[in-house]
Design a protein around this motif. Structure first.
Motif, short mmCIF file in Angstrom:
data_model
loop_
_atom_site.label_atom_id
_atom_site.label_comp_id
_atom_site.label_asym_id
_atom_site.label_seq_id
_atom_site.Cartn_x
_atom_site.Cartn_y
_atom_site.Cartn_z
N SER A 1 -0.19 13.55 -1.40
CA SER A 1 -0.27 14.50 -0.29
C SER A 1 -0.55 13.77 1.01
N ALA A 2 -0.31 14.47 2.13
CA ALA A 2 -0.52 13.86 3.43
C ALA A 2 -1.98 13.44 3.62
N ASP A 3 -2.93 14.26 3.18
CA ASP A 3 -4.35 13.92 3.33
C ASP A 3 -4.72 12.69 2.49
N GLU A 4 -4.18 12.62 1.28
CA GLU A 4 -4.48 11.46 0.44
C GLU A 4 -3.90 10.19 1.05
N ARG A 5 -2.71 10.28 1.59
CA ARG A 5 -2.11 9.10 2.21
C ARG A 5 -2.92 8.66 3.43
N ARG A 6 -3.36 9.62 4.23
CA ARG A 6 -4.14 9.26 5.42
C ARG A 6 -5.44 8.56 5.04
N ILE A 7 -6.13 9.08 4.04
CA ILE A 7 -7.41 8.49 3.62
C ILE A 7 -7.20 7.07 3.10
N GLU A 8 -6.19 6.88 2.25
CA GLU A 8 -5.90 5.56 1.71
C GLU A 8 -5.56 4.57 2.81
N ARG A 9 -4.79 5.02 3.77
CA ARG A 9 -4.41 4.13 4.87
C ARG A 9 -5.61 3.76 5.73
N GLN A 10 -6.49 4.74 5.97
CA GLN A 10 -7.67 4.44 6.77
C GLN A 10 -8.54 3.38 6.10
N VAL A 11 -8.66 3.48 4.79
CA VAL A 11 -9.53 2.56 4.06
C VAL A 11 -8.87 1.21 3.86
N ARG A 12 -7.58 1.19 3.52
CA ARG A 12 -6.94 -0.05 3.11
C ARG A 12 -6.05 -0.68 4.18
N ALA A 13 -5.28 0.14 4.90
CA ALA A 13 -4.33 -0.42 5.86
C ALA A 13 -4.97 -0.70 7.22
N ARG A 14 -5.94 0.13 7.64
CA ARG A 14 -6.53 -0.06 8.96
C ARG A 14 -7.13 -1.45 9.15
N PRO A 15 -7.93 -1.96 8.20
CA PRO A 15 -8.46 -3.32 8.39
C PRO A 15 -7.36 -4.38 8.48
N LEU A 16 -6.30 -4.22 7.69
CA LEU A 16 -5.19 -5.19 7.74
C LEU A 16 -4.49 -5.14 9.10
N LEU A 17 -4.33 -3.94 9.66
CA LEU A 17 -3.68 -3.81 10.96
C LEU A 17 -4.54 -4.40 12.07
N ASP A 18 -5.85 -4.18 12.00
CA ASP A 18 -6.73 -4.77 13.02
C ASP A 18 -6.65 -6.29 12.98
N GLU A 19 -6.65 -6.86 11.79
CA GLU A 19 -6.51 -8.31 11.67
C GLU A 19 -5.16 -8.78 12.18
N LEU A 20 -4.09 -8.01 11.85
CA LEU A 20 -2.75 -8.38 12.28
C LEU A 20 -2.64 -8.35 13.80
N ARG B 1 3.08 6.48 -2.26
CA ARG B 1 4.25 7.33 -2.02
C ARG B 1 4.23 8.52 -2.95
N GLY B 2 4.48 9.71 -2.40
CA GLY B 2 4.50 10.94 -3.18
C GLY B 2 3.18 11.68 -3.18
N ILE C 1 0.84 -1.20 0.00
CA ILE C 1 0.00 0.00 0.00
C ILE C 1 0.87 1.25 0.00
N GLU C 2 1.94 1.25 0.80
CA GLU C 2 2.82 2.42 0.88
C GLU C 2 3.52 2.70 -0.44
N ARG C 3 3.90 1.65 -1.16
CA ARG C 3 4.54 1.85 -2.46
C ARG C 3 3.59 2.54 -3.44
N GLU C 4 2.33 2.23 -3.35
CA GLU C 4 1.35 2.80 -4.27
C GLU C 4 1.04 4.27 -3.97
#
Length: 509
Positions: free
Chosen positions: A353-372, A350-351, A345-348
């Motif tokens: 804006s901070a707001d765009e990265r936060r939104i993407e992480r909330q949608v895609r990374a947060r569920p993976l982290l909760d499962e992890l 990278r570069g 997700i981070e590779r996709e």
């Protein structure tokens, strides 16, 4: 001819045997990464020699020209456009047609580029200050003042000092070796003299690094790390272990406008007191590894308020990777797979804006982290205490808040690699110099390395930067601004344009 062919054949067989032993033979000892790199270099050299012997044999036996050209036609790296081009034209030996005697006319050309070098040439700068007098009265004498230099009345120009600094701190070439290189040019300059130049340059450059450090401590986010630096202990001839701390500011992953910068600082120790001395009352985002000395900055009762500690997923991943080195480590392998999904997700993003990265992480990374997190808790309950996989699991769970902080703030990176990369130059310097002669020497090392490595980050040539800045800083008065001399603000006004093409006509033999 027969003897030469036999010698080539014997050499060919010998090289093949060596390469087979390197590739397939047993090794009685483990090799470090650097030793392995040296071995691979030697292997590639041997392969090139084998290729040459093969080509020579094909010429002797009269192999088809197309077959011999096949290797030469392999794609080559294009040479940079800013390099000057020196053209050499090789004309046919005769300008008349061999068949009918008519005049030959140019219908095209073949061009081939090769990288060449003009060996470094030392020169002597002669400064002449004429004395002017009045013939009418005989009293008035005028003469321009002597220019200021880093070494007043000494031999080196600022460009030469910059060259010494870059060779020592960027190319890791000790001063005694530089003295030997100068001696081959007939220039006798002792190592102690070179050391004097370096020390005087460090004295002029230190205010710049202090200013850069002050700027970094006002940034919203800092990467911090430390590594060992051996220093000669006075009196007993032994070395003691100090630490080189690094602070990095780099907002490029989320499109920040501030230029990146690095500051190294030498400290005698690694404990929390030295971390506090380095960072003071910094209250921004600290991207660090899990070392306990940084824990004090996240405490709520800290004077002035806590900093936001963001921990490094690369360290968690490294722990799982080490656990997979043993046989049968499916849990560690599963941990690597789950962390790898976060990095994808981070590779996709990278570069962005901070707001765009936060939104993407909330949608895609947060569920993976909760499962992890749930998966880690489950595995920890079922695992016996001696398992090598338990260590990275406990490491992650104890630091979970700091590890997941990046999801809620787009300015935060998933790991601390920005500063980890900056430590490579320290490791290379350690291997070449082994230790600093004293603590002041380590501080000078930190000063010059800060500017050299920052130049690399912002895309400046360190030698051009240091030569220009040294020439300009010696004429500044105390209290004059130094902002324009910081690597992030500096512009190379002396950058050379592309040299004009020179044309040399040659007749073919």
């Amino acid at each position: 001819m027969v003897v030469a062919e036999r010698a080539r054949a014997d050499r060919f067989e010998h090289l093949l045997g060596v390469l087979k032993r390197m590739t397939f033979g047993k090794r009685s000892e483990k090799m470090s990464a650097d030793q392995l790199a040296l071995a691979l270099e030697d292997r590639d050299v041997a392969l090139a020699e084998i290729e040459l012997l093969t080509e020579q044999n094909e010429e002797v036996i009269g192999a088809p020209l197309e077959r011999r050209r096949r290797r030469a036609d392999t794609p080559r790296a294009s040479l940079p456009l800013h390099l000057p081009r020196h053209e050499i034209e090789i004309a046919p030996a005769a300008c008349q047609c061999a068949a009918c005697g008519g005049a030959l006319h140019r219908i095209g050309e073949d061009r081939a580029e090769r990288l060449d070098i003009v060996p470094a040439q030392y020169r002597v700068l002669v400064t002449i200050r004429p004395k002017m007098a009045c013939r009418a009265c005989g009293d008035g004498v005028a003469q321009a003042s002597a220019s200021k230099h880093v070494v007043p009345g000494g031999l080196p120009s600022e460009s030469l000092i910059a060259d010494v600094l870059v060779k020592k701190y960027a190319d890791h070439l000790p001063l005694y070796r530089q003295s030997q290189i100068l001696a081959r040019q007939g220039i006798a300059i002792e190592r102690a003299t070179l050391a004097n130049w370096v020390g005087r340059a460090a004295g002029y450059l230190r205010p710049l690094v202090e200013l850069q450090k002050a700027r970094l401590l006002t940034c919203d986010r800092l990467f911090v790390d430390e590594t060992t630096a051996k220093v000669l202990a006075p009196g007993n001839g032994k070395t003691k272990t100090g630490y080189m701390w690094a602070m990095v500011g780099d907002d490029r992953p989320y499109g920040g406008a501030d230029p990146p910068a690095i500051v190294y600082s030498y400290m005698p120790g690694r404990g929390g007191v030295w971390a506090a001395k380095l960072l003071g009352d910094y209250r921004g985002i600290l991207q660090v590894d899990g070392y306990e000395a940084y824990g004090q900055f996240g405490k709520a009762d800290r004077p002035g308020g806590p900093a936001a500690l963001a921990y490094c997923w690369a360290h968690v991943r490294r722990g799982f990777f080490d656990a997979t080195k043993g046989k049968g480590a499916p849990i560690a392998e599963e941990g690597l797979r789950r962390i790898g999904a976060l990095y994808e997700i981070e590779r996709e993003i990278r570069g962005r804006s901070a707001d765009e990265r936060r939104i993407e992480r909330q949608v895609r990374a947060r569920p993976l982290l909760d499962e992890l997190h749930g998966w880690l808790e489950e595995k920890r309950r079922r695992m016996f205490s001696g398992s090598p996989t338990l260590e990275p699991i406990n490491y992650a769970l104890r630091r979970w808040i700091g590890l997941t902080r990046y999801v809620d703030d787009g300015r935060v990176d998933i790991d601390n690699n920005a500063v980890e990369r900056s430590m490579r130059t320290m490791a290379l310097q350690r291997k070449n110099a082994l230790f600093a002669g004293h603590e002041l020497g380590a501080e000078n090392w930190a000063t010059i390395a800060s500017l050299v490595e920052t130049c690399k980050l912002v895309g400046h040539k360190p030698d051009a930067y240091l030569a220009d800045v040294l020439a300009r800083i010696v004429v500044r008065r105390d209290g004059d601004t130094l902002d324009d001399l910081l690597p992030g603000n500096w512009s190379d006004t002396k950058a050379a344009n592309i040299a004009p093409v020179s044309l040399v006509l040659c007749k073919a033999a």
